[in-house]
Design a protein around this motif. Structure first.
Motif, short mmCIF file in Angstrom:
data_model
loop_
_atom_site.label_atom_id
_atom_site.label_comp_id
_atom_site.label_asym_id
_atom_site.label_seq_id
_atom_site.Cartn_x
_atom_site.Cartn_y
_atom_site.Cartn_z
N ALA A 178 2.68 6.24 9.62
CA ALA A 178 1.44 6.09 8.86
C ALA A 178 1.69 6.15 7.35
N LEU A 179 2.48 7.11 6.93
CA LEU A 179 2.75 7.28 5.50
C LEU A 179 3.55 6.11 4.94
N ASP A 180 4.56 5.67 5.69
CA ASP A 180 5.35 4.52 5.24
C ASP A 180 4.50 3.25 5.20
N GLY A 181 3.45 3.21 6.02
CA GLY A 181 2.57 2.05 6.04
C GLY A 181 1.50 2.10 4.96
N GLY A 182 1.52 3.12 4.12
CA GLY A 182 0.59 3.18 2.99
C GLY A 182 -0.74 3.82 3.28
N ILE A 183 -0.90 4.48 4.43
CA ILE A 183 -2.15 5.17 4.73
C ILE A 183 -2.24 6.39 3.80
N PRO A 184 -3.35 6.55 3.07
CA PRO A 184 -3.41 7.60 2.04
C PRO A 184 -3.56 9.02 2.57
N TRP A 185 -4.09 9.16 3.79
CA TRP A 185 -4.33 10.48 4.36
C TRP A 185 -3.77 10.55 5.78
N ALA A 225 -5.12 4.71 15.32
CA ALA A 225 -4.47 3.42 15.11
C ALA A 225 -4.69 2.98 13.66
N PRO A 226 -4.24 3.76 12.70
CA PRO A 226 -4.60 3.49 11.30
C PRO A 226 -4.02 2.19 10.76
N HIS A 255 6.33 11.79 0.09
CA HIS A 255 5.26 10.81 -0.12
C HIS A 255 4.25 11.40 -1.10
N PRO A 256 4.59 11.43 -2.37
CA PRO A 256 3.77 12.16 -3.35
C PRO A 256 2.38 11.59 -3.58
N ALA A 257 2.11 10.37 -3.13
CA ALA A 257 0.78 9.78 -3.32
C ALA A 257 -0.16 10.08 -2.17
#
Length: 283
Positions: free
Chosen positions: A61-68, A268-269, A140-142
């Protein structure tokens, strides 16, 4: 997108009324017609493709750019926080028993590859300690995380002990993590201990819920969209942000955005993100 925290405070609530909270601005490339698209929350990570609450699910999820991301925390017999939803091990592991009766070393040996869903595909996936999740989030600092304190461990270990152990395990990323819980007492304790944003998970929409919201004034409120009263066009307004779960498709995500949700939570984000992008592009 960097996760957005509302300012902590005690702004006056309003019941009922049209949603007047924050949302994405008109410059957002995902703006679809007049509906601000909600931010996505990976419910137990990308749990449709990987074992729920596992490091691979969160990394996907994090690598895919999901913010939360949202995760669940239970404590072992010796008080070590683990990322796992159920207090019993049967559903998501090949083991049996109540994790509150097992030590951290014993839980480290549990295979959390969800054989009932995935067979042997993810065999060897470990039950992660919260400290391990914190190390992943640090890369993933963002991104931000919603950390749910589960009632079974709160009842067994006590609110103060659970909260203290969780905050210690989160360490330097604690400022990007929002403690949430169904337990209003735990939410209040988290606010008192940290002075940072907190979230409450509501179980029903009734007068008692509204009274608790008015008292807690959380920055985030999570709700099961299936439990919203029929015909309810908008969610009660206040200084909080509403987060709908468990959302599976873009149409439902947009429907909850119309009600006032600025976040939607999904197992399934990545698929939901792709669907929302396609909807925004008109494809």
């Amino acid at each position: 997108m960097t996760p957005r925290f509302p300012a902590a405070g005690r702004a006056k609530h309003a019941w009922p009324g049209a949603y007047n909270g924050p949302g994405r601005g008109a410059t957002d490339p995902l703006q679809a017609s007049s509906i601000p698209l909600p931010e996505l929350v990976a419910h137990r990570g990308n749990a449709v493709d990987f074992p729920e609450n596992s490091l691979p699910a969160f990394a996907s999820a994090l690598d895919g750019g999901i913010p939360w991301v949202e995760l669940d925390v239970q404590l072992s017999a010796d008080g070590i926080p683990f990322v796992v939803h159920d207090v019993r091990l049967e559903r998501t592991t090949g083991s049996q028993g109540d994790l509150r009766q097992l030590t951290a070393r014993e839980l480290d040996e549990v295979d959390a590859g969800e054989p009932r869903r995935f067979g042997g595909l993810h065999r060897g996936t470990r039950l992660p300690r919260l400290q391990e999740f914190a190390a992943l989030l640090a890369r993933h600092p963002a991104a931000g995380a919603f950390v749910e304190l589960k009632r079974a461990s709160l009842a067994h270990h006590g609110i103060a002990a659970c909260l203290g152990r969780v905050l210690d395990a989160l360490g330097p990323v604690a400022g990007r993590c929002v403690p949430i819980s169904f337990d209003a007492g735990a939410v209040a304790a988290a606010r008192a201990a940290t002075g940072r944003p907190v979230g409450w998970v509501v179980e029903r929409f009734d007068a008692a819920c509204l009274d608790t919201l008015a008292s807690l004034q959380p920055e985030f409120v999570f709700y099961d969209y299936l439990k919203v009263p029929p015909g309810e066009a908008s969610l009660p307004a206040g200084p909080w942000r509403w987060a709908a779960y468990e959302v599976k498709d873009p149409a439902r995500a947009l429907a909850e955005a119309r009600r006032g949700a600025t976040l939607v939570e999904s197992m399934a984000p990545l698929r939901l993100d792709a669907g929302l992008r396609a909807a925004a592009a008109g494809t």
